[in-house]
Design an enzyme around this catalytic site. Structure first.
Site, mmCIF file in Angstrom:
data_model
loop_
_atom_site.group_PDB
_atom_site.id
_atom_site.type_symbol
_atom_site.label_atom_id
_atom_site.label_comp_id
_atom_site.label_asym_id
_atom_site.label_seq_id
_atom_site.Cartn_x
_atom_site.Cartn_y
_atom_site.Cartn_z
ATOM 1 N N ASP A 121 14.587 -0.856 0.658
ATOM 2 C CA ASP A 121 15.351 -1.108 2.287
ATOM 3 C C ASP A 121 16.773 -1.880 2.541
ATOM 4 O O ASP A 121 17.342 -1.439 1.915
ATOM 5 C CB ASP A 121 14.166 -0.757 3.348
ATOM 6 C CG ASP A 121 15.240 -1.031 5.042
ATOM 7 O OD1 ASP A 121 15.785 -0.957 5.058
ATOM 8 O OD2 ASP A 121 14.013 0.009 5.918
ATOM 9 N N THR A 122 15.963 -3.394 2.810
ATOM 10 C CA THR A 122 16.883 -4.123 2.452
ATOM 11 C C THR A 122 17.340 -4.652 1.252
ATOM 12 O O THR A 122 18.356 -5.397 0.498
ATOM 13 C CB THR A 122 16.827 -5.060 3.326
ATOM 14 O OG1 THR A 122 15.883 -6.076 2.828
ATOM 15 C CG2 THR A 122 16.629 -4.839 4.566
ATOM 16 N N GLY A 123 16.248 -4.164 0.044
ATOM 17 C CA GLY A 123 16.147 -5.124 -1.532
ATOM 18 C C GLY A 123 15.853 -6.034 -0.998
ATOM 19 O O GLY A 123 15.560 -6.822 -2.671
ATOM 20 N N ASP A 143 4.164 3.886 6.032
ATOM 21 C CA ASP A 143 3.115 3.461 7.784
ATOM 22 C C ASP A 143 4.136 2.514 8.467
ATOM 23 O O ASP A 143 5.288 2.798 8.543
ATOM 24 C CB ASP A 143 1.995 2.159 7.546
ATOM 25 C CG ASP A 143 2.305 0.696 7.207
ATOM 26 O OD1 ASP A 143 3.977 0.899 5.993
ATOM 27 O OD2 ASP A 143 2.408 0.219 7.541
ATOM 28 N N ARG A 193 -0.013 6.899 7.325
ATOM 29 C CA ARG A 193 -0.325 7.109 5.966
ATOM 30 C C ARG A 193 -0.877 8.292 5.947
ATOM 31 O O ARG A 193 -0.871 8.683 4.623
ATOM 32 C CB ARG A 193 -1.431 5.318 5.533
ATOM 33 C CG ARG A 193 -0.281 4.344 5.285
ATOM 34 C CD ARG A 193 -1.432 3.290 4.227
ATOM 35 N NE ARG A 193 -1.141 1.513 4.758
ATOM 36 C CZ ARG A 193 0.264 1.073 4.427
ATOM 37 N NH1 ARG A 193 1.096 1.693 3.950
ATOM 38 N NH2 ARG A 193 0.610 -0.258 5.205
ATOM 39 N N GLU A 223 7.751 1.507 -6.619
ATOM 40 C CA GLU A 223 8.116 1.093 -4.718
ATOM 41 C C GLU A 223 7.613 2.565 -4.482
ATOM 42 O O GLU A 223 8.481 3.267 -4.522
ATOM 43 C CB GLU A 223 9.022 0.437 -4.922
ATOM 44 C CG GLU A 223 9.112 0.341 -3.793
ATOM 45 C CD GLU A 223 8.612 -0.976 -3.069
ATOM 46 O OE1 GLU A 223 7.190 -0.870 -3.126
ATOM 47 O OE2 GLU A 223 8.821 -2.052 -2.861
ATOM 48 N N ASP A 224 7.582 2.311 -2.824
ATOM 49 C CA ASP A 224 7.716 3.702 -1.639
ATOM 50 C C ASP A 224 9.817 4.022 -1.838
ATOM 51 O O ASP A 224 9.308 4.900 -1.036
ATOM 52 C CB ASP A 224 7.000 3.529 -1.097
ATOM 53 C CG ASP A 224 7.192 2.539 0.228
ATOM 54 O OD1 ASP A 224 7.766 1.365 -0.436
ATOM 55 O OD2 ASP A 224 6.149 2.249 1.425
ATOM 56 N N LYS A 284 0.786 -1.935 0.313
ATOM 57 C CA LYS A 284 0.397 -0.050 -0.278
ATOM 58 C C LYS A 284 0.987 1.219 0.051
ATOM 59 O O LYS A 284 0.143 2.633 -0.660
ATOM 60 C CB LYS A 284 -1.085 0.110 1.073
ATOM 61 C CG LYS A 284 -1.299 -1.365 1.710
ATOM 62 C CD LYS A 284 -2.865 -0.930 2.447
ATOM 63 C CE LYS A 284 -3.415 -2.184 3.612
ATOM 64 N NZ LYS A 284 -4.154 -2.334 4.407
ATOM 65 N N PHE A 302 13.163 5.299 10.446
ATOM 66 C CA PHE A 302 12.435 4.393 10.574
ATOM 67 C C PHE A 302 11.457 5.641 10.255
ATOM 68 O O PHE A 302 11.142 6.406 10.753
ATOM 69 C CB PHE A 302 11.349 3.534 11.360
ATOM 70 C CG PHE A 302 10.460 2.989 10.555
ATOM 71 C CD1 PHE A 302 10.688 1.914 9.921
ATOM 72 C CD2 PHE A 302 9.169 3.522 10.200
ATOM 73 C CE1 PHE A 302 9.894 0.416 9.235
ATOM 74 C CE2 PHE A 302 8.253 1.890 10.028
ATOM 75 C CZ PHE A 302 8.963 0.775 9.335
HETATM 76 N N1 HPA Z 1 9.643 3.730 6.862
HETATM 77 C C1 HPA Z 1 8.158 3.010 6.377
HETATM 78 N N2 HPA Z 1 8.062 1.109 5.245
HETATM 79 C C2 HPA Z 1 9.644 1.150 5.462
HETATM 80 C C3 HPA Z 1 10.566 1.762 6.143
HETATM 81 C C4 HPA Z 1 9.928 2.869 6.788
HETATM 82 O O1 HPA Z 1 11.340 3.044 6.961
HETATM 83 N N3 HPA Z 1 11.334 -0.013 5.217
HETATM 84 C C5 HPA Z 1 11.182 -0.873 4.989
HETATM 85 N N4 HPA Z 1 9.712 -0.606 4.947
HETATM 86 MG MG MG Z 2 4.726 -0.696 5.061
#
Ligand code: HPA
Ligand code: MG
Length: 241
Positions: A158-160, A214, A220, A154-155, A87, A207
């Site tokens: 992070d780790t990929g 979220d 969100r 993608e938003d 989402k 984060f």
């Molecule tokens: N924020 C929100 N969603 C996420 C993040 C983050 O930093 N890293 C991976 N999913």
């Molecule tokens: Mg999420």
């Protein structure tokens, strides 16, 4: 396996998803960047939960406009299938498509086909007892993407790990190319090295929430990208929402 998009100007191909080969670098948001909460209008229901504003919404929109321009320059008039990873990508996807619409209307007044076809996917990674993990893909029939140029939206990278698995899943369908647009890319030691092709911002290892991202389904609705505090992590630690 993949054909080169003919209008490619600033890079050779998108043959190797996750390599970020030839990309323009994202805006670098340094570790100490941030704005006091008092400088912005924020929802009162989050007033105890935020540490600082990291990227104000206006800046995000300006950057998405440029990403839309880069994407249009890269793909030109080829058919493009954009894939929203729900989402968290809802905000980025919606604004990106809106800019692509405008570029199409203003720049291609005699176009006979739409600027993109859109698709939606929900991904869940399950980490089992082995480290490989399993990916659950909830989507319409994606076999339509065979021989198409696909752009994953993608938003945050992070780790990929999730995107690496999803690209393997897509590759089995046989698209012409797989590109990755991500609003954010986190600088984290846990990264597996996966890099997007059209990336808005490189952000600190914290984060981040807001702009549809979220923490356990909260935040969100927050319009600016913010960093949450430890109290919020405790307060919303339950996933059942
Ligand atoms: N924020 C929100 N969603 C996420 C993040 C983050 O930093 N890293 C991976 N999913
Ligand atoms: Mg999420």
């Amino acid at each position: 396996m993949y054909s080169e998009p003919p209008s490619s100007k600033h890079r050779p191909t998108l043959q190797n998803p996750g390599s970020g080969e030839g990309r323009s670098e994202p805006v670098y948001i340094s570790d100490d960047t941030g704005y006091a909460l008092s400088h912005f209008l924020l929802p009162s229901h989050y007033q105890l939960d935020l540490e600082r504003v990291l990227i104000p919404a206006g800046f995000i929109l300006d950057r998405i406009e440029k990403l839309a321009h880069d994407i249009k320059t890269f793909y030109g008039d080829q058919d493009l299938h954009v894939l929203c990873i729900l989402k968290g990508s809802r905000g980025f996807f919606n604004h990106l498509l809106s800019y692509l619409n405008k570029i199409h209307m203003y720049g291609r007044p005699y176009a006979t086909s739409p600027p993109y076809m859109e698709h939606y996917v929900r991904l869940r990674s399950y980490v089992g007892t082995d480290s490989s993990g399993q990916l659950e893909v909830i989507a319409e029939d994606l076999s339509i993407l065979k021989n198409k140029h696909v752009l994953i939206v993608e938003d945050i990278i992070d780790t990929g790990n999730t995107l690496t698995k999803f690209c393997d899943y897509l590759r089995a369908i046989g698209p012409k190319s797989i590109g990755i647009a991500s609003l954010l890319e986190k600088r984290t030691d846990k990264s597996n090295g996966f890099r997007g092709d059209f990336v808005g911002f490189s952000c600190p290892d914290a984060f981040v929430v807001g702009f549809s991202l979220d923490y356990n389904e909260m935040f969100r609705d927050l319009e600016h990208l913010c960093i949450i505090n430890d109290q919020a992590k405790q307060r919303y630690s339950s996933k059942r929402r």
